[in-house]
Design a protein around this motif. Structure first.
Motif, PDB file in Angstrom:
ATOM      1  N   VAL A  26      43.046  20.363  93.647  1.00  0.00           N
ATOM      2  CA  VAL A  26      43.290  19.927  92.281  1.00  0.00           C
ATOM      3  C   VAL A  26      44.747  19.922  92.486  1.00  0.00           C
ATOM      4  O   VAL A  26      45.071  20.137  93.406  1.00  0.00           O
ATOM      5  N   VAL A  27      45.222  18.819  91.441  1.00  0.00           N
ATOM      6  CA  VAL A  27      45.998  18.813  91.049  1.00  0.00           C
ATOM      7  C   VAL A  27      47.122  18.974  90.352  1.00  0.00           C
ATOM      8  O   VAL A  27      46.380  19.831  89.282  1.00  0.00           O
ATOM      9  N   ALA A  28      48.327  19.580  90.461  1.00  0.00           N
ATOM     10  CA  ALA A  28      48.971  20.111  88.595  1.00  0.00           C
ATOM     11  C   ALA A  28      49.977  18.814  88.261  1.00  0.00           C
ATOM     12  O   ALA A  28      50.221  17.991  88.341  1.00  0.00           O
ATOM     13  N   LEU A  29      49.193  18.555  86.750  1.00  0.00           N
ATOM     14  CA  LEU A  29      49.642  17.670  86.031  1.00  0.00           C
ATOM     15  C   LEU A  29      50.329  17.873  85.349  1.00  0.00           C
ATOM     16  O   LEU A  29      49.350  18.502  84.650  1.00  0.00           O
ATOM     17  N   PRO A  30      51.393  16.998  84.675  1.00  0.00           N
ATOM     18  CA  PRO A  30      52.405  17.022  83.423  1.00  0.00           C
ATOM     19  C   PRO A  30      51.252  16.726  82.272  1.00  0.00           C
ATOM     20  O   PRO A  30      50.570  15.593  82.264  1.00  0.00           O
ATOM     21  N   THR A  31      51.268  17.108  81.166  1.00  0.00           N
ATOM     22  CA  THR A  31      50.405  16.822  79.515  1.00  0.00           C
ATOM     23  C   THR A  31      52.013  16.716  78.856  1.00  0.00           C
ATOM     24  O   THR A  31      52.158  17.548  79.055  1.00  0.00           O
ATOM     25  N   GLU A  32      51.608  16.327  77.515  1.00  0.00           N
ATOM     26  CA  GLU A  32      52.343  16.443  76.274  1.00  0.00           C
ATOM     27  C   GLU A  32      52.368  17.861  75.876  1.00  0.00           C
ATOM     28  O   GLU A  32      53.675  18.296  74.943  1.00  0.00           O
ATOM     29  N   THR A  33      51.490  18.554  75.888  1.00  0.00           N
ATOM     30  CA  THR A  33      51.557  20.346  75.604  1.00  0.00           C
ATOM     31  C   THR A  33      52.136  21.068  76.509  1.00  0.00           C
ATOM     32  O   THR A  33      53.388  21.244  76.549  1.00  0.00           O
ATOM     33  N   VAL A  34      51.705  22.004  77.663  1.00  0.00           N
ATOM     34  CA  VAL A  34      51.922  22.174  79.056  1.00  0.00           C
ATOM     35  C   VAL A  34      51.212  21.753  80.218  1.00  0.00           C
ATOM     36  O   VAL A  34      50.670  20.579  80.111  1.00  0.00           O
ATOM     37  N   SER A 152      51.837  30.085  79.793  1.00  0.00           N
ATOM     38  CA  SER A 152      51.672  28.069  79.753  1.00  0.00           C
ATOM     39  C   SER A 152      52.850  27.960  80.781  1.00  0.00           C
ATOM     40  O   SER A 152      53.715  27.721  80.028  1.00  0.00           O
ATOM     41  N   PRO A 153      52.716  26.667  81.554  1.00  0.00           N
ATOM     42  CA  PRO A 153      54.330  26.622  82.387  1.00  0.00           C
ATOM     43  C   PRO A 153      54.708  24.933  81.138  1.00  0.00           C
ATOM     44  O   PRO A 153      53.308  24.266  81.314  1.00  0.00           O
ATOM     45  N   THR A 154      55.811  24.737  81.040  1.00  0.00           N
ATOM     46  CA  THR A 154      55.761  23.683  80.539  1.00  0.00           C
ATOM     47  C   THR A 154      56.675  23.050  81.340  1.00  0.00           C
ATOM     48  O   THR A 154      57.701  21.949  80.702  1.00  0.00           O
ATOM     49  N   ALA A 155      56.912  23.001  82.661  1.00  0.00           N
ATOM     50  CA  ALA A 155      58.057  22.261  83.773  1.00  0.00           C
ATOM     51  C   ALA A 155      57.521  22.776  84.880  1.00  0.00           C
ATOM     52  O   ALA A 155      56.427  23.080  85.389  1.00  0.00           O
ATOM     53  N   ALA A 156      57.485  21.853  85.725  1.00  0.00           N
ATOM     54  CA  ALA A 156      57.179  21.742  87.189  1.00  0.00           C
ATOM     55  C   ALA A 156      57.859  23.038  87.571  1.00  0.00           C
ATOM     56  O   ALA A 156      57.035  23.439  88.665  1.00  0.00           O
TER      57      ALA A 156
END
Ligand code: TXA
Ligand code: MG
Length: 326
Positions: A26-34, A152-156
């Motif tokens: 699994v990897v955390a990735l940015p999207t335009e929402t969260v 929900s996360p909006t930054a790394a």
């Protein structure tokens, strides 16, 4: 496992993300929402790791993120009566913050859809997410990259605060554009039912087809949309205006909607948008709630915002946060 944060604008970061995904990780990735926590959607063991890292109950289905619009027909079976509407929605809103719930094809594992006959599908407009999912070459299952029931996360660094040592890699794409999760709609009988309010508004959807009201508590309502979601640690109280709050202010945090120096007599305060811009307010909401929560106050007093456009989605999240902590 030690979690590493790597910069999204470097090709090596994207390659590393793809390698982890191909390996069933699994990897955390940015999207335009969260930020999303992504795994190979067609690999049930990889998807199970997402549920484990988030401590998410298995009855709550994930969104499948496709690399290209053409993937929609590989994973869903759109009834003839809905084809025109679906094509119109994809043309207008993809890539972007709109998730479509449609009957699923058998290629989609049960664990992604939590056993439902439908699957939720979206195509992200974020350049980093887009590059990774296209390079990967297949759909990625990705819920928001927070522990279940939390903001929900909006930054790394929000992802790190939620999932440190549970996941190997976070790709940093900076703060997210919209700051709220995608609008979720079910397409049925040539009409639309909004299951979760988001950046694409009911008015915009109404231009594409008939918007019907989803029955609250019905099976059609998004299963993960329990009233008690988005909970900060502190108790959240929702008021029409900060002036309405009559409790002790020195131990409370204030989240104002607009203006300057609002909530100056509270222990700590933040303002969603000085100029009262709802899009800016949405982009700031989760980050400011986290900051106020980090102040370790007992109560966060949040001011209502106008319920128009994305303000409907902001109020939805504030009400859910208030239910949980109230
Ligand atoms: O913006 C977003 O949508 C973010 C980014 C990462 O894409 N993702 C996101 O995922 O918010 P998640 O899992 O936190 O929320 C997905 C919502 C949940 O409320 C889930 O219950 C609902 O979509 N959902 C998923 N599949 C569904 C289905 N087949 N029928 C109804 N609701 C569904
Ligand atoms: Mg979520």
């Amino acid at each position: 496992m030690k979690t590493r944060i790597v910069p999204g604008d470097e090709p090596s970061s994207r390659e590393e993300a793809v390698a982890v995904l191909r390996d069933g990780g699994v990897v955390a990735l940015p999207t335009e929402t969260v930020y999303g926590l992504a795994a190979d959607a067609l690999n049930p063991e990889a998807v199970a790791r997402v549920f484990e890292a988030k401590e998410r109950p298995r009855f709550d289905p994930l969104i499948l993120h496709v690399p290209e619009d053409e993937w929609l027909e590989k994973v869903t079976d759109v009834p003839a009566e809905d084809v025109d509407l679906v094509q119109g929605l994809v043309k207008r809103f993809w890539p972007g913050p709109l998730t479509l719930v449609l009957p699923r094809k058998s290629i989609v594992p049960d664990i992604v859809a939590a056993g439902l006959p439908t699957v939720a599908v979206r195509r992200s407009a974020h350049p980093v997410f887009g590059a990774v999912v296209r390079h990967f070459g297949g759909p990625l299952a990705a819920p928001s990259a927070n522990r279940f029931g939390r903001i929900s996360p909006t930054a790394a660094d929000h992802v790190l605060a939620e999932l440190a040592d549970r996941i190997p890699l976070i790709v940093d794409g900076g703060p997210t554009l919209h700051g709220l999760e995608s609008t979720v709609v079910a397409v049925r009988r040539a009409g639309l039912e909004i299951l979760r309010a988001g950046p694409v508004s009911a008015a915009e959807l109404g231009e594409m087809g008939e918007v019907r009201r989803a029955k609250v508590g019905s099976r059609l309502e998004a299963p993960g949309q329990t009233p008690s979601h988005y909970a900060p640690g502190a108790r959240l109280v929702l008021v029409p205006s900060l002036a309405n709050f009559e409790g002790e202010r020195r131990n409370a945090a204030a989240l104002a909607f607009r203006g300057a120096n609002q909530g100056a007599d509270f222990a700590v305060s933040r303002t969603l948008s000085a100029g009262g811009d709802l899009r800016e307010a949405a982009a700031n909401l989760f980050r400011l709630l986290r900051e106020l929560d980090d102040a370790r106050v007992e109560i966060i007093v949040a001011e209502a915002v106008p319920e128009e456009g994305i303000g409907i989605a902001i109020m939805d999240r504030l009400r859910r946060a208030a239910v949980r902590s109230g």
